[in-house]
Design an enzyme around this catalytic site. Structure first.
Site, PDB file in Angstrom:
ATOM      1  N   HIS A 183       7.008   5.742  -4.841  1.00  0.00           N
ATOM      2  CA  HIS A 183       8.075   5.159  -3.723  1.00  0.00           C
ATOM      3  C   HIS A 183       9.092   6.256  -3.742  1.00  0.00           C
ATOM      4  O   HIS A 183       9.867   6.363  -2.455  1.00  0.00           O
ATOM      5  CB  HIS A 183       8.676   3.831  -4.238  1.00  0.00           C
ATOM      6  CG  HIS A 183       9.542   3.283  -3.175  1.00  0.00           C
ATOM      7  ND1 HIS A 183       9.272   2.823  -2.164  1.00  0.00           N
ATOM      8  CD2 HIS A 183      10.895   2.615  -3.483  1.00  0.00           C
ATOM      9  CE1 HIS A 183      10.358   2.295  -1.795  1.00  0.00           C
ATOM     10  NE2 HIS A 183      11.239   2.222  -2.654  1.00  0.00           N
ATOM     11  N   HIS A 194      16.752  -1.296   0.147  1.00  0.00           N
ATOM     12  CA  HIS A 194      16.956  -2.164   1.018  1.00  0.00           C
ATOM     13  C   HIS A 194      18.268  -3.141   1.001  1.00  0.00           C
ATOM     14  O   HIS A 194      18.251  -3.657  -0.256  1.00  0.00           O
ATOM     15  CB  HIS A 194      15.904  -3.040   1.319  1.00  0.00           C
ATOM     16  CG  HIS A 194      14.339  -2.385   1.738  1.00  0.00           C
ATOM     17  ND1 HIS A 194      14.160  -2.925   2.945  1.00  0.00           N
ATOM     18  CD2 HIS A 194      13.874  -1.286   1.327  1.00  0.00           C
ATOM     19  CE1 HIS A 194      12.752  -1.961   3.167  1.00  0.00           C
ATOM     20  NE2 HIS A 194      12.760  -1.360   2.262  1.00  0.00           N
ATOM     21  N   ASN A 247       4.424  10.542   3.963  1.00  0.00           N
ATOM     22  CA  ASN A 247       3.552  11.212   3.075  1.00  0.00           C
ATOM     23  C   ASN A 247       2.347  11.118   3.656  1.00  0.00           C
ATOM     24  O   ASN A 247       2.133  10.424   4.598  1.00  0.00           O
ATOM     25  CB  ASN A 247       3.461  10.333   1.642  1.00  0.00           C
ATOM     26  CG  ASN A 247       3.077   8.860   1.991  1.00  0.00           C
ATOM     27  OD1 ASN A 247       3.959   8.283   2.524  1.00  0.00           O
ATOM     28  ND2 ASN A 247       1.823   8.679   1.652  1.00  0.00           N
ATOM     29  N   HIS A 295       9.614  -8.276   2.769  1.00  0.00           N
ATOM     30  CA  HIS A 295       7.996  -8.055   2.909  1.00  0.00           C
ATOM     31  C   HIS A 295       7.407  -9.073   2.146  1.00  0.00           C
ATOM     32  O   HIS A 295       7.636  -9.788   1.515  1.00  0.00           O
ATOM     33  CB  HIS A 295       7.841  -6.538   2.002  1.00  0.00           C
ATOM     34  CG  HIS A 295       8.664  -5.481   2.436  1.00  0.00           C
ATOM     35  ND1 HIS A 295       9.703  -5.212   2.289  1.00  0.00           N
ATOM     36  CD2 HIS A 295       8.061  -4.575   3.220  1.00  0.00           C
ATOM     37  CE1 HIS A 295      10.095  -4.126   2.699  1.00  0.00           C
ATOM     38  NE2 HIS A 295       9.154  -3.509   3.410  1.00  0.00           N
ATOM     39  N   ALA A 300       8.586   3.075   7.164  1.00  0.00           N
ATOM     40  CA  ALA A 300       7.991   4.293   6.760  1.00  0.00           C
ATOM     41  C   ALA A 300       6.485   4.058   6.418  1.00  0.00           C
ATOM     42  O   ALA A 300       6.017   2.969   6.163  1.00  0.00           O
ATOM     43  CB  ALA A 300       8.665   4.390   5.180  1.00  0.00           C
ATOM     44  N   MET A 318       3.060  -1.223   4.959  1.00  0.00           N
ATOM     45  CA  MET A 318       2.983  -2.600   4.384  1.00  0.00           C
ATOM     46  C   MET A 318       3.989  -3.573   5.107  1.00  0.00           C
ATOM     47  O   MET A 318       4.494  -4.579   4.493  1.00  0.00           O
ATOM     48  CB  MET A 318       3.553  -2.669   2.858  1.00  0.00           C
ATOM     49  CG  MET A 318       2.803  -1.527   2.095  1.00  0.00           C
ATOM     50  SD  MET A 318       3.528  -1.475   0.507  1.00  0.00           S
ATOM     51  CE  MET A 318       2.354  -0.068  -0.218  1.00  0.00           C
ATOM     52  N   SER A 319       4.158  -3.330   6.539  1.00  0.00           N
ATOM     53  CA  SER A 319       5.447  -4.157   7.032  1.00  0.00           C
ATOM     54  C   SER A 319       4.662  -4.113   8.646  1.00  0.00           C
ATOM     55  O   SER A 319       3.644  -3.997   9.037  1.00  0.00           O
ATOM     56  CB  SER A 319       6.727  -3.723   7.050  1.00  0.00           C
ATOM     57  OG  SER A 319       6.587  -2.279   7.457  1.00  0.00           O
ATOM     58  N   SER A 358      12.222   1.211   5.169  1.00  0.00           N
ATOM     59  CA  SER A 358      12.581   1.835   3.913  1.00  0.00           C
ATOM     60  C   SER A 358      13.182   3.198   4.215  1.00  0.00           C
ATOM     61  O   SER A 358      12.764   4.178   5.126  1.00  0.00           O
ATOM     62  CB  SER A 358      11.209   2.422   3.085  1.00  0.00           C
ATOM     63  OG  SER A 358      10.943   1.188   2.662  1.00  0.00           O
ATOM     64  N   TYR A 411       4.607  -8.766   0.205  1.00  0.00           N
ATOM     65  CA  TYR A 411       4.169  -8.471  -1.168  1.00  0.00           C
ATOM     66  C   TYR A 411       5.497  -8.778  -2.002  1.00  0.00           C
ATOM     67  O   TYR A 411       5.170  -8.735  -3.411  1.00  0.00           O
ATOM     68  CB  TYR A 411       4.168  -6.704  -1.269  1.00  0.00           C
ATOM     69  CG  TYR A 411       5.337  -5.926  -0.886  1.00  0.00           C
ATOM     70  CD1 TYR A 411       6.326  -5.687  -1.852  1.00  0.00           C
ATOM     71  CD2 TYR A 411       5.053  -5.002   0.406  1.00  0.00           C
ATOM     72  CE1 TYR A 411       7.297  -4.939  -1.535  1.00  0.00           C
ATOM     73  CE2 TYR A 411       6.119  -4.238   0.371  1.00  0.00           C
ATOM     74  CZ  TYR A 411       7.207  -4.246  -0.304  1.00  0.00           C
ATOM     75  OH  TYR A 411       8.287  -3.251  -0.003  1.00  0.00           O
ATOM     76  N   GLU A 412       6.481  -9.055  -1.512  1.00  0.00           N
ATOM     77  CA  GLU A 412       7.613  -9.516  -2.453  1.00  0.00           C
ATOM     78  C   GLU A 412       7.297 -11.076  -2.849  1.00  0.00           C
ATOM     79  O   GLU A 412       8.270 -11.584  -3.664  1.00  0.00           O
ATOM     80  CB  GLU A 412       9.086  -9.673  -1.750  1.00  0.00           C
ATOM     81  CG  GLU A 412       9.544  -8.314  -1.553  1.00  0.00           C
ATOM     82  CD  GLU A 412      10.643  -7.981  -0.421  1.00  0.00           C
ATOM     83  OE1 GLU A 412      11.922  -8.273  -0.987  1.00  0.00           O
ATOM     84  OE2 GLU A 412      10.758  -7.818   0.468  1.00  0.00           O
TER      85      GLU A 412
HETATM   86  N1  HPA Z   1       0.793   3.553   2.243  1.00  0.00           N
HETATM   87  C1  HPA Z   1       1.493   2.432   2.390  1.00  0.00           C
HETATM   88  N2  HPA Z   1       2.722   2.132   2.785  1.00  0.00           N
HETATM   89  C2  HPA Z   1       3.311   3.227   2.759  1.00  0.00           C
HETATM   90  C3  HPA Z   1       2.919   4.602   2.471  1.00  0.00           C
HETATM   91  C4  HPA Z   1       1.661   4.603   2.154  1.00  0.00           C
HETATM   92  O1  HPA Z   1       0.893   5.933   1.992  1.00  0.00           O
HETATM   93  N3  HPA Z   1       3.974   5.498   2.614  1.00  0.00           N
HETATM   94  C5  HPA Z   1       5.023   4.535   3.036  1.00  0.00           C
HETATM   95  N4  HPA Z   1       4.450   3.388   3.080  1.00  0.00           N
END
Ligand code: HPA
Length: 267
Positions: free
Chosen positions: A241, A55, A229, A77, A107, A205-206, A25, A79-80
């Site tokens: 996001h 993306h 973050n 992903h 990310a 998530m990847s 990302s 989750y898609e």
């Molecule tokens: N959690 C899950 N996936 C993420 C995060 C997060 O805090 N930041 C970027 N991708």
């Protein structure tokens, strides 16, 4: 898989990449700057389309610092709604194209409280908390074993190389364990507390599905997380996001510099 590989070879004129890079990302810019041939996923036989904002969804081939590279600009992903097998299909295709080293980027949220947004973290190990495994199903013995060893998924010599490259470039680097959830919901404070207790430094998530498949079929793997973050319970603030993309944008210059340096130095 043969039809996919034949289609790609025909489009690229039999370009044989030795390094694969999956761009996470907000980190896709590298494939805009280095692009000899680009093939949208939706043109490639058996590929699925990426649906995430930010993306692009194409396979990009280029020569970078003397190395032949294939990049996924836009990850697919879990989750898609795709299956684990669908999201890791491109890794198997890369293997058949000749890729020996795979650089996985993402990310991620910081679980480790000493990490700051825009830090880069080299992945030393992972925890698969997606609830499933991409190798479930009939095993293709021509590519890898039924029960693959997982003691060193992230290659120690590549981690050392990346640390050296970061030092030469004056980039601060973190190292740690990446915890993968399925997403798409971010984590609750209780979930982050659990991940911390169980040894995670970052959460995302990847990456883990691709790492499992790449390890299975004998690739050397380097994982780089861009910390975007503080994970939910650490910040006390709500997460979006947009915040993730903003931090990835801040980090992308050093991220690109590090990846380019590593690509040039990989043996
Ligand atoms: N959690 C899950 N996936 C993420 C995060 C997060 O805090 N930041 C970027 N991708």
């Amino acid at each position: 898989m043969t039809d996919t590989v034949e289609f790609i070879n025909q489009k690229t004129g039999n370009f044989k990449p030795e390094i694969g890079i999956i761009l996470g990302s907000g980190l896709g810019e590298l494939a805009d700057e280095y692009c000899d041939t680009a093939i949208p996923y939706n043109e490639i036989p058996n590929f699925v389309k990426s649906t995430v904002k930010g993306h692009k969804g194409r396979l990009v081939f280029s020569q970078i610092n003397g190395k032949k590279v294939v990049m996924m600009q836009g990850r697919i992903h879990f989750y898609e709604g795709h299956t684990m097998s669908e999201i890791t299909y491109p890794v198997k295709v890369m293997k058949l194209l000749g890729v020996k080293t795979l650089i996985l980027t993402n990310a991620a949220g910081a679980v480790n409280e000493s990490f700051r947004p825009a830090n880069l973290m080299l992945i030393t190990d992972h925890i698969n908390f997606t609830g499933t495994n991409p190798l479930i199903g009939i095993n293709d013995d021509s590519m890898g074993e039924r029960f693959p060893d997982m003691t060193e998924v992230y290659d120690k010599s590549l981690i050392e190389l990346a640390e050296k490259c970061a030092k030469n470039l004056g980039i601060d680097i973190q190292k740690g364990v990446y915890w993968a959830n399925s997403g798409p919901a971010y984590e609750t404070p209780a979930e982050i507390k659990m991940a911390k207790l169980l040894g995670a430094d970052a959460v995302g998530m990847s990456t883990v599905p691709e790492a499992i498949v790449a390890n299975w079929c004998g690739m050397k793997i380097l994982g780089i997380s861009c910390i975007t973050n503080a994970a939910t319970s650490n910040s006390g603030e709500k997460l979006s996001h947009d915040e993730v993309i903003k931090a990835a944008n801040i980090a992308k210059t050093k991220f690109k510099a590090l990846v380019l340096e590593v690509v040039g130095k990989v043996s």
